[in-house]
Design a protein around this motif. Structure first.
Motif, mmCIF file in Angstrom:
data_model
loop_
_atom_site.group_PDB
_atom_site.id
_atom_site.type_symbol
_atom_site.label_atom_id
_atom_site.label_comp_id
_atom_site.label_asym_id
_atom_site.label_seq_id
_atom_site.Cartn_x
_atom_site.Cartn_y
_atom_site.Cartn_z
ATOM 1 N N ARG B 356 0.943 -1.010 0.005
ATOM 2 C CA ARG B 356 0.101 -0.038 -0.138
ATOM 3 C C ARG B 356 0.927 1.404 -0.035
ATOM 4 O O ARG B 356 2.108 1.366 0.312
ATOM 5 C CB ARG B 356 -0.872 0.082 1.304
ATOM 6 C CG ARG B 356 -0.335 -0.174 2.226
ATOM 7 C CD ARG B 356 -1.393 -0.107 3.771
ATOM 8 N NE ARG B 356 -0.426 -0.188 4.981
ATOM 9 C CZ ARG B 356 -1.163 -0.268 6.245
ATOM 10 N NH1 ARG B 356 -2.220 0.014 6.215
ATOM 11 N NH2 ARG B 356 -0.366 -0.590 7.034
ATOM 12 N N PRO B 357 0.356 2.496 -0.347
ATOM 13 C CA PRO B 357 1.148 3.427 -0.287
ATOM 14 C C PRO B 357 1.790 3.985 0.901
ATOM 15 O O PRO B 357 1.094 3.789 1.843
ATOM 16 C CB PRO B 357 0.126 4.634 -0.839
ATOM 17 C CG PRO B 357 -1.017 3.922 -1.354
ATOM 18 C CD PRO B 357 -1.001 2.512 -0.891
ATOM 19 N N TYR B 360 0.138 6.640 3.308
ATOM 20 C CA TYR B 360 -1.060 5.751 3.830
ATOM 21 C C TYR B 360 -0.600 5.037 5.160
ATOM 22 O O TYR B 360 -1.369 5.329 6.152
ATOM 23 C CB TYR B 360 -2.033 4.938 2.947
ATOM 24 C CG TYR B 360 -3.231 4.517 3.472
ATOM 25 C CD1 TYR B 360 -4.526 5.118 3.424
ATOM 26 C CD2 TYR B 360 -3.175 3.246 4.397
ATOM 27 C CE1 TYR B 360 -5.556 4.567 3.910
ATOM 28 C CE2 TYR B 360 -4.193 2.762 4.903
ATOM 29 C CZ TYR B 360 -5.302 3.354 4.874
ATOM 30 O OH TYR B 360 -6.710 2.840 5.326
ATOM 31 N N ARG B 363 0.098 7.165 7.905
ATOM 32 C CA ARG B 363 -1.144 8.059 8.645
ATOM 33 C C ARG B 363 -1.947 6.976 9.466
ATOM 34 O O ARG B 363 -2.509 7.423 10.569
ATOM 35 C CB ARG B 363 -1.974 8.564 7.387
ATOM 36 C CG ARG B 363 -1.345 9.737 6.912
ATOM 37 C CD ARG B 363 -2.453 10.697 5.884
ATOM 38 N NE ARG B 363 -2.747 9.914 4.963
ATOM 39 C CZ ARG B 363 -3.999 9.553 4.379
ATOM 40 N NH1 ARG B 363 -4.988 9.829 5.122
ATOM 41 N NH2 ARG B 363 -4.064 8.761 3.298
ATOM 42 N N ALA B 364 -1.908 5.571 8.744
ATOM 43 C CA ALA B 364 -2.785 4.832 9.564
ATOM 44 C C ALA B 364 -1.967 4.408 10.914
ATOM 45 O O ALA B 364 -2.675 4.179 11.792
ATOM 46 C CB ALA B 364 -3.054 3.363 8.794
#
Lengths: 204, 636
Positions: B356-357, B360, B363-364
């Motif tokens: 995944r990026p 992201y 942030r998660a």
């Protein structure tokens, strides 16, 4: 219904005792009765005692996938508890993930004892919104308590899941599986909980 | 009707791996099934117990795994098919019998399923049971899918009869406790008549000839495995990398190859028959490449045994590079998952992988670390063990001699953590709390001044603590044994046991009374209800300070989850918001900070305690703990 991805990866998460294993089993049975190939991986045992729990569902038109979803590959998150939703997105979220959330918190003993704090639910929801492509919410526990038993929260959530129309499931399929899995005296209440979830859920 | 019992050949149903094994046994015409419950194996025999009547089976929860194996071996020696199931620790208990049974041999098909628990998700240890197959020269199968779990069980019965040996099936949590599609076959209707053949006594003695016969059977098993359809190769004829895998590792390897899109570079050699290894099949496949990666859960069992075969044949095979646990490409502890396997393949191919990026992911991760509190495991709301440990904490403090608690296996093992107030200080095998107490209880003659306390659950007592209690009285040990009698094998799913008055199949059974047993063994016995906290503390303290000898206190109160199935809450519990003085009370938030039942909450706006109505089960224990009498219970 056409699966938007194959495998389509669903996580049902929450706290031990909330009934996520039964929810994943009912959902899995509904899909298998429609000839999908389903694999479900679950956390059991010690984690049931108030710990964070997850069920992973892999839904495919053709192949049996492993019972664990790889990092960052959840397509739909069904979280029975707010902070558990964030915990799961940390490992399995991605910019395309959709989230269905029960907004009622369950405090961990770490919070009860004062060793940790539980964040404001509105902040948790907005973080989940930032990390998801689409978000639907409802207070499934409150509906279940109004019905007289918090045990129905998972069924309320399944009703909400059916209503948001992301998976190829329908009410008749739910009734059929409940008839197979549970004693007949429990059918009416469960269908009522299912319908309530569908009425109340809202996209935010 | 349970889908496991449906005689509907061709139908596809969703089954848990354990149910698939049970179904395989039914399709093989099993007659006798026995186990002691232990996760992740419990649902194998649990499933069969529910349908024993309609299917004409004998199914029992035996008192421990050794007896369970003896019960099913007896069926085999009388010509019937028997299925025994256990978790990894269980095989340790049963191994003494198993390592004699391999020498005497068997008649009717005998299948022993052992479900390992990588990472110890529901166990006290992490262990790889496959070593027992090598130790005992026994054939071993490892299912990778739910369908295969069913098919292998049927094959195992056939093989067992052809070889005259018990056959082991090794499952793991992610096969046993996962669900998937399984296509059903026919359930046969045969009912063979059991008979023990007196002219063929079953003796391991003399050991040397029986050991020789065992080696011959093992060689025959290897020859059978060379042709087995459970072993297969999928991938290019000359792969850059070959993954050798078994069981749960196979699905993770497939997932890794898909994730990385390397189907044209990586081959997967799937082994379903892992002892004795199919040597010729392996040698043929090892020729395909010179880079081999082993993917398997817990120990490097395939890795080491395949290397052994390679070493014997290295002149023919030439140089090979082996990767796995020894090379640290794969962790040698803990459970595997698709991520670990994908990364191992990625590293060896030197390619990139980004699930995944990265922004992201960051942030998660930040959101989780800012907002998500940890969720420590604890006793359920209304659990009698919380009340018991509270009483232990009080009694030991009042006694003042720094007494300590020797633990055992069951839900009450959580007594080592915050919800048992950190009271439990040891945990080993079933019954070991009482066994250790036999030893600690002798050390006063060398100057040990601390009182010795052991805890043991009801089911655990019958399983393994009874011999220790006999030993204690016979050898004059001094300790207090607390028997936590919650009338169920709660940790594994509330199975009945010899004290509950019912059998696995729901029939009425005689009650082996705990008190009578302990008194028969010479112990002084008292009984209390742990929900009566003050009486429990007082009794514990008195027994701690009484004269020497073996003293048993039975803490009798049914598991809250079992009673909830039958009855509504005992009490309606409320916190009187006027009486609760909050932080100004001086109790230091006894109910939440110290007692910390999940049914209580600390309301940060009012700064007072309250009840979480979605969680509280109305046991009323907290009402007796509040010094301001603010927690009120009324009969519901």
């Amino acid at each position: 219904m056409f699966l938007s991805k194959d495998p389509f990866n669903v996580i049902i998460g929450g706290v031990g005792g909330q009934g996520n294993v039964l929810a994943s089993q009912i959902l899995g049975e509904m899909l298998v009765s429609q000839e999908y190939v389903v694999t479900i991986g679950e956390t059991y045992g010690a984690s049931q005692r108030g710990g964070a729990v997850m069920s992973h569902l892999r839904i495919s038109n053709k192949d049996q996938f492993s019972p664990l979803i790889p990092e960052g590959q959840c397509n739909l998150l069904i979280s029975l508890e707010p902070v558990e939703g964030l915990r799961i997105l940390d490992t399995y979220g991605n910019p395309r993930v959709m989230t269905l959330l029960n907004t009622r918190p369950i405090h961990p003993i770490d919070v009860i004892s004062g060793n940790a704090t539980y964040p404001e639910v509105s902040k948790v929801i907005s973080k989940i919104k930032e990390l998801s492509r689409r978000v639907w919410t409802l207070n499934a526990t409150e509906i279940a308590l109004e019905m007289g038993d918090p045990i129905f929260s998972n069924i309320v959530m399944l009703g909400a899941l059916c209503a948001i129309d992301v998976l190829p499931i329908h009410r008749q399929g739910f009734e059929m599986i409940i008839r197979e899995l549970l004693p007949s005296r429990l059918l009416e209440e469960n269908v009522k909980a299912f319908d309530k979830g569908g009425e109340v859920v809202q996209e935010i | 009707m349970s889908s496991v019992a449906q005689n509907a050949p061709g139908k596809t149903v969703l089954l848990m791996g354990n149910e698939a094994i049970a179904r395989g046994a039914l399709e093989a015409g099993v007659k006798v099934c026995a186990a002691y419950p232990g996760n992740p194996s419990s649902e194998i025999i649990g499933t069969l117990a529910k349908i024993a009547g309609e299917m004409g089976l004998h199914v029992e929860w035996s008192v421990n795994e050794k007896v369970a194996l003896e019960v099913t071996a007896a069926a085999s020696l009388a010509g019937l098919r028997g299925l025994c199931a256990m978790k990894q620790n269980g095989l340790n208990v049963a191994s003494d019998f198993l390592l004699n049974l391999n020498l005497t041999g068997t008649d009717g098909g005998l299948v022993l399923v052992v479900a390992d628990d990588p990472s110890g998700v529901s166990s006290t240890n992490e262990e790889d049971s496959r070593i027992y197959a090598k130790l005992g020269d026994l054939p071993l199968l490892e299912p990778a899918t739910f369908q295969e779990a069913k098919e292998m069980t049927k094959t195992a019965f056939e093989m067992s009869e052809q070889l005259g040996l018990p056959v082991l099936i090794r499952s793991v949590t992610r096969v046993s406790h996962a669900r998937g599609n399984v296509s059903l076959d026919e359930i046969p209707k045969a009912s063979p008549k059991p008979r023990f053949e007196n002219s063929r006594p079953r003796l391991a003695f003399p050991p040397v000839p029986t050991h020789k016969a065992l080696h011959e059977k093992s060689e025959k098993a290897r020859q059978m495995f060379e042709e087995s359809s459970f072993n297969s190769y999928r991938g290019p004829e000359t792969p850059e990398l070959m993954v050798v895998t078994s069981g749960s590792g196979w699905m993770y390897a497939l997932e890794g190859v898909i994730n990385l899109n390397v189907r044209n570079k990586v081959g997967i050699l799937k082994l379903g028959t892992t002892w004795p290894l199919p040597e010729n099949f392996l040698l043929e496949n090892l020729k395909k490449t010179d880079r081999i990666l082993f993917i398997e859960e817990v120990d490097p069992f395939l890795e080491n045994n395949v290397k052994e075969i390679y070493a014997q044949n290295c002149f023919d095979l030439g140089l090979k590079a082996f990767f796995g646990k020894a090379s640290k490409n794969v962790p040698d502890i803990g459970e595997l998952n698709p991520e670990i396997v994908t990364r191992a393949i990625q590293t060896l191919l030197s390619i990139s992988y980004e699930p995944r990026p990265p922004d992201y992911a960051q942030r998660a991760h930040e959101a989780a670390s800012d907002f998500v509190p940890s969720r420590t495991l604890g006793f359920c709301p209304g659990c009698p063990h919380r009340a018991t440990y509270w009483a232990i904490k009080m009694a030991l403090a009042l006694d003042g001699r720094d007494g300590f608690v020797l633990g055992d296996i069951g839900c009450y093992g959580l007594g080592m953590g915050p919800s048992g107030f950190g009271q439990m200080k040891t945990i080993h095998a079933m019954g070991s709390g009482t066994g250790l107490a036999c030893g600690f209880g002798q050390l006063d003659r060398f100057g040990l001044e601390q009182p010795v306390v052991a805890v043991c659950g009801d089911s655990t007592f019958y399983h393994a603590a009874m011999p220790a209690l006999v030993n204690a009285y016979y050898n004059g040990a001094n300790f207090l044994l607390l028997l936590l009698d919650n009338s169920a094998t709660a940790m594994t799913g509330f199975q009945p046991h010899p004290g509950t008055g019912s059998t696995a199949t729901g029939e009425t059974a005689p009650v082996i009374d705990l008190r009578a047993v302990c008194e028969g063994f010479g112990a002084r016995v008292e009984v209390v209800d742990p929900f009566d906290v003050s009486a429990t503390v007082e009794t514990m303290l008195r027994l701690l300070q009484d004269e020497k000898g073996v003293k048993v206190l039975i803490l009798k109160r049914e598991c809250a989850l079992v009673s909830a199935k039958r009855q509504k809450n005992l009490y309606k519990v409320e916190v009187d918001q006027d009486r609760c003085l909050g932080e100004s009370c001086g109790c230091n938030r006894l109910c939440t900070r110290i007692f910390k039942c999940p049914g209580l909450m600390w309301d940060v706006t009012t700064e007072k305690a309250r009840i979480d109505e979605a969680i509280c089960t109305g046991c009323g224990v907290c009402a007796g703990i509040c010094p301001a009498s603010a927690i009120r219970k009324e009969v519901a």
